[in-house]
Scaffold this motif. Structure first.
Motif, PDB file in Angstrom:
ATOM      1  N   LEU A  81      36.710  96.189  15.240  1.00 43.27           N
ATOM      2  CA  LEU A  81      36.635  97.647  15.175  1.00 43.27           C
ATOM      3  C   LEU A  81      35.341  98.180  15.769  1.00 43.27           C
ATOM      4  O   LEU A  81      35.313  99.285  16.323  1.00 43.27           O
ATOM      5  N   LYS A  82      34.284  97.425  15.680  1.00 49.13           N
ATOM      6  CA  LYS A  82      33.018  97.836  16.300  1.00 49.13           C
ATOM      7  C   LYS A  82      33.127  97.782  17.821  1.00 49.13           C
ATOM      8  O   LYS A  82      32.709  98.714  18.524  1.00 49.13           O
ATOM      9  N   GLU A  83      33.700  96.702  18.326  1.00 48.54           N
ATOM     10  CA  GLU A  83      33.746  96.503  19.770  1.00 48.54           C
ATOM     11  C   GLU A  83      34.783  97.395  20.459  1.00 48.54           C
ATOM     12  O   GLU A  83      34.596  97.803  21.596  1.00 48.54           O
ATOM     13  N   ILE A  84      35.878  97.682  19.760  1.00 50.85           N
ATOM     14  CA  ILE A  84      36.930  98.481  20.391  1.00 50.85           C
ATOM     15  C   ILE A  84      36.427  99.882  20.706  1.00 50.85           C
ATOM     16  O   ILE A  84      36.935 100.555  21.613  1.00 50.85           O
ATOM     17  N   ARG A  93      37.288  95.568  25.600  1.00 50.48           N
ATOM     18  CA  ARG A  93      36.555  94.755  24.615  1.00 50.48           C
ATOM     19  C   ARG A  93      37.550  94.430  23.501  1.00 50.48           C
ATOM     20  O   ARG A  93      37.487  94.999  22.403  1.00 50.48           O
ATOM     21  N   ASN A  94      38.470  93.540  23.801  1.00 46.55           N
ATOM     22  CA  ASN A  94      39.596  93.367  22.870  1.00 46.55           C
ATOM     23  C   ASN A  94      40.125  91.943  22.784  1.00 46.55           C
ATOM     24  O   ASN A  94      41.253  91.724  22.350  1.00 46.55           O
ATOM     25  N   HIS A  95      39.323  90.951  23.182  1.00 45.80           N
ATOM     26  CA  HIS A  95      39.831  89.576  23.221  1.00 45.80           C
ATOM     27  C   HIS A  95      39.114  88.703  22.184  1.00 45.80           C
ATOM     28  O   HIS A  95      37.875  88.690  22.112  1.00 45.80           O
ATOM     29  N   ILE A  96      39.908  87.969  21.390  1.00 36.84           N
ATOM     30  CA  ILE A  96      39.391  87.076  20.358  1.00 36.84           C
ATOM     31  C   ILE A  96      39.908  85.674  20.619  1.00 36.84           C
ATOM     32  O   ILE A  96      41.067  85.483  20.992  1.00 36.84           O
ATOM     33  N   ILE A  97      39.061  84.683  20.417  1.00 46.91           N
ATOM     34  CA  ILE A  97      39.451  83.280  20.565  1.00 46.91           C
ATOM     35  C   ILE A  97      39.394  82.607  19.193  1.00 46.91           C
ATOM     36  O   ILE A  97      38.387  82.710  18.479  1.00 46.91           O
ATOM     37  N   THR A  98      40.468  81.918  18.838  1.00 48.66           N
ATOM     38  CA  THR A  98      40.501  81.161  17.591  1.00 48.66           C
ATOM     39  C   THR A  98      41.251  79.861  17.866  1.00 48.66           C
ATOM     40  O   THR A  98      41.511  79.507  19.016  1.00 48.66           O
ATOM     41  N   SER A  99      41.594  79.127  16.820  1.00 46.24           N
ATOM     42  CA  SER A  99      42.333  77.877  17.018  1.00 46.24           C
ATOM     43  C   SER A  99      43.689  77.942  16.333  1.00 46.24           C
ATOM     44  O   SER A  99      43.929  78.796  15.473  1.00 46.24           O
ATOM     45  N   ALA A 100      44.555  77.007  16.686  1.00 48.22           N
ATOM     46  CA  ALA A 100      45.911  76.973  16.146  1.00 48.22           C
ATOM     47  C   ALA A 100      45.963  76.495  14.705  1.00 48.22           C
ATOM     48  O   ALA A 100      47.005  76.611  14.060  1.00 48.22           O
ATOM     49  N   ILE A 101      44.861  75.954  14.174  1.00 44.44           N
ATOM     50  CA  ILE A 101      44.908  75.356  12.837  1.00 44.44           C
ATOM     51  C   ILE A 101      44.014  76.090  11.840  1.00 44.44           C
ATOM     52  O   ILE A 101      43.642  75.531  10.811  1.00 44.44           O
ATOM     53  N   GLU A 102      43.714  77.342  12.126  1.00 45.21           N
ATOM     54  CA  GLU A 102      42.876  78.106  11.199  1.00 45.21           C
ATOM     55  C   GLU A 102      43.604  78.382   9.880  1.00 45.21           C
ATOM     56  O   GLU A 102      44.833  78.325   9.801  1.00 45.21           O
ATOM     57  N   HIS A 103      42.816  78.744   8.878  1.00 48.48           N
ATOM     58  CA  HIS A 103      43.377  79.199   7.608  1.00 48.48           C
ATOM     59  C   HIS A 103      44.135  80.504   7.854  1.00 48.48           C
ATOM     60  O   HIS A 103      43.792  81.277   8.747  1.00 48.48           O
TER      61      HIS A 103
END
Length: 411
Positions: A81-84, A93-103
């Motif tokens: 919300l800050k970056e958007i 400013r809308n791209h996030i990177i995470t992994s397939a095995i997160e909680h």
């Protein structure tokens, strides 16, 4: 024998003793000016330092929350919300990177943001549950605003290369968040040495009370306020502070810090004995996740031809408390998204058992635990259509389709 400490852990007696006066004797509101309130404020700040010391942070960088789920939500939504607000058509400013095995606290939050135009990259993992640093580098865009990769997986216990991930994030000037709910207090966590900008914590995973957690926010990182109200916690998380819970969390963090090496050695001894004896005594048994990069208190087995829920219930009759996966998904009949991401077929992933060790467990219990698991596995295989009792082997491959993309539940 309680062996589900990754789901929750019993409150340490010293922690409970520390908490009790704050329910009915020292019950003040930390925002008031009279003595009871000042007393509450003092113990609030003491706990803040105790939690900060656990991860080598400054106390001013710790914000208390209701637990790891809220901490993950606060960070991811707060950054988004800050970056958007800075986003333009020419410079999104809308791209996030995470992994397939997160909680799910991370995955569901990212999924929620996708509904509002955010783009999320879900990095795959290898058969041990590790992301590729090259995949991470290749996923970074000019529009990337956050990298969020958990420190250690809550199901299979795989530990990610957090320091190296943080270095990559720093090189690209991208904030790096890690969910350390399963790792803090179990292995060394140092936000400075490991290049961490934001970090989630939970009390009840380290023998503290439920309903309290914290988020580390490095100085200079700005989040959009997640909880509006009276401005507690430096305006980041409004609401009257849970003083008894926070006092307990602080004491639990202090004890975890003091006992870290002792508990690591204790847990690893039991973990390694369980792995050695289960694999040696039970046919077609496997360890899910990494053997090398693994939490010392986590072991995650897979038994061919066995159904996990029945395994847990039968072990309960033997006096052993374990889990099929994470406690958050116990009532979900779908296969584990974590095991699917590791490439394990659904019929096999359903035959998994997670044992997570705590200070109450003993090396002397290992033989009984292994014998009980073998007894239950043998019983369930006798009943299983996926196990050929005459040939004593798994035959489920005849009916099982390969893991398809849809089996990954889109992550």
């Amino acid at each position: 024998m309680y062996m589900d400490n990754s789901a929750t852990s019993p409150v340490d007696e010293e922690v409970l003793k520390e908490m009790l006066p704050f329910f009915n004797e020292r019950f003040g509101n930390a925002s008031t000016l009279y003595r009871l309130g000042v007393d509450a404020k003092e113990v609030l700040e003491k706990a803040r330092k105790q939690v900060a010391d656990l991860i080598n942070a400054d106390p001013s960088e710790i914000t208390f929350t209701s637990g790891g789920t809220e901490s993950d939500n606060m960070v991811i939504k707060g950054i988004a919300l800050k970056e958007i607000q800075k986003s333009t058509e020419e410079n999104p400013r809308n791209h996030i990177i995470t992994s397939a095995i997160e909680h799910p606290a991370v995955l569901k939050t990212c999924e929620f943001l996708e509904k509002f135009g955010f783009e999320v990259t879900y990095l795959p993992v290898d058969e041990e549950g590790l992301i590729s640093l090259d995949d991470l580098k290749n996923a970074i865009k000019d529009s990337t605003i956050l990298i969020t990769i958990m420190h250690a997986n809550n199901e299979v216990g795989t530990i990610q290369p957090i320091k190296e991930i943080g270095e990559i994030a720093r090189e690209h000037n991208i904030p790096f968040h890690t969910d350390a709910v399963q790792s803090a207090g179990k292995i060394p966590v140092d936000v400075k040495e490991q290049n961490i900008d934001l970090l989630s914590l939970s009390s009840h995973k380290i023998n503290g009370p439920k309903g309290v957690g914290a988020v580390y926010i490095k100085k200079g990182i700005r989040l959009e306020v997640f909880m509006h109200g009276g401005g507690q916690e430096n305006g980041l998380r409004s609401g009257t502070e849970n003083i008894p819970g926070i006092v307990g969390f602080g004491k639990a963090a202090e004890l975890a810090n003091e006992r870290l090496e002792e508990h690591m050695k204790h847990n690893q001894e039991i973990r390694d004995a369980l792995i050695e004896k289960v694999l040696a005594n039970i046919k077609d048994s496997y360890v899910n996740g990494s053997l090398e990069h693994r939490l010392p208190n986590n072991v995650h087995f897979r038994f061919s031809g066995v159904e996990g829920e029945s395994l847990i219930l039968r072990l309960d009759n033997e006096g052993i408390d374990g889990a099929t996966g994470s406690a958050c998904s116990t009532h979900d009949l779908k296969g584990s998204h974590v095991l699917a991401a590791l490439g394990i077929k659904p019929a096999l992933s359903h035959g998994s058992l997670r044992l997570s060790i705590g200070p109450e467990n003993s090396i002397d219990d290992v033989d009984y635990i292994v014998a009980s698991i073998k007894k239950v596995v043998d019983y369930l295989r006798d009943l299983s259509p996926l196990w050929d009792n005459e040939e004593d082997k798994y035959i489920g491959d005849r009916f099982e389709k390969p893991v398809e993309d849809e089996d990954l539940d889109r992550y």
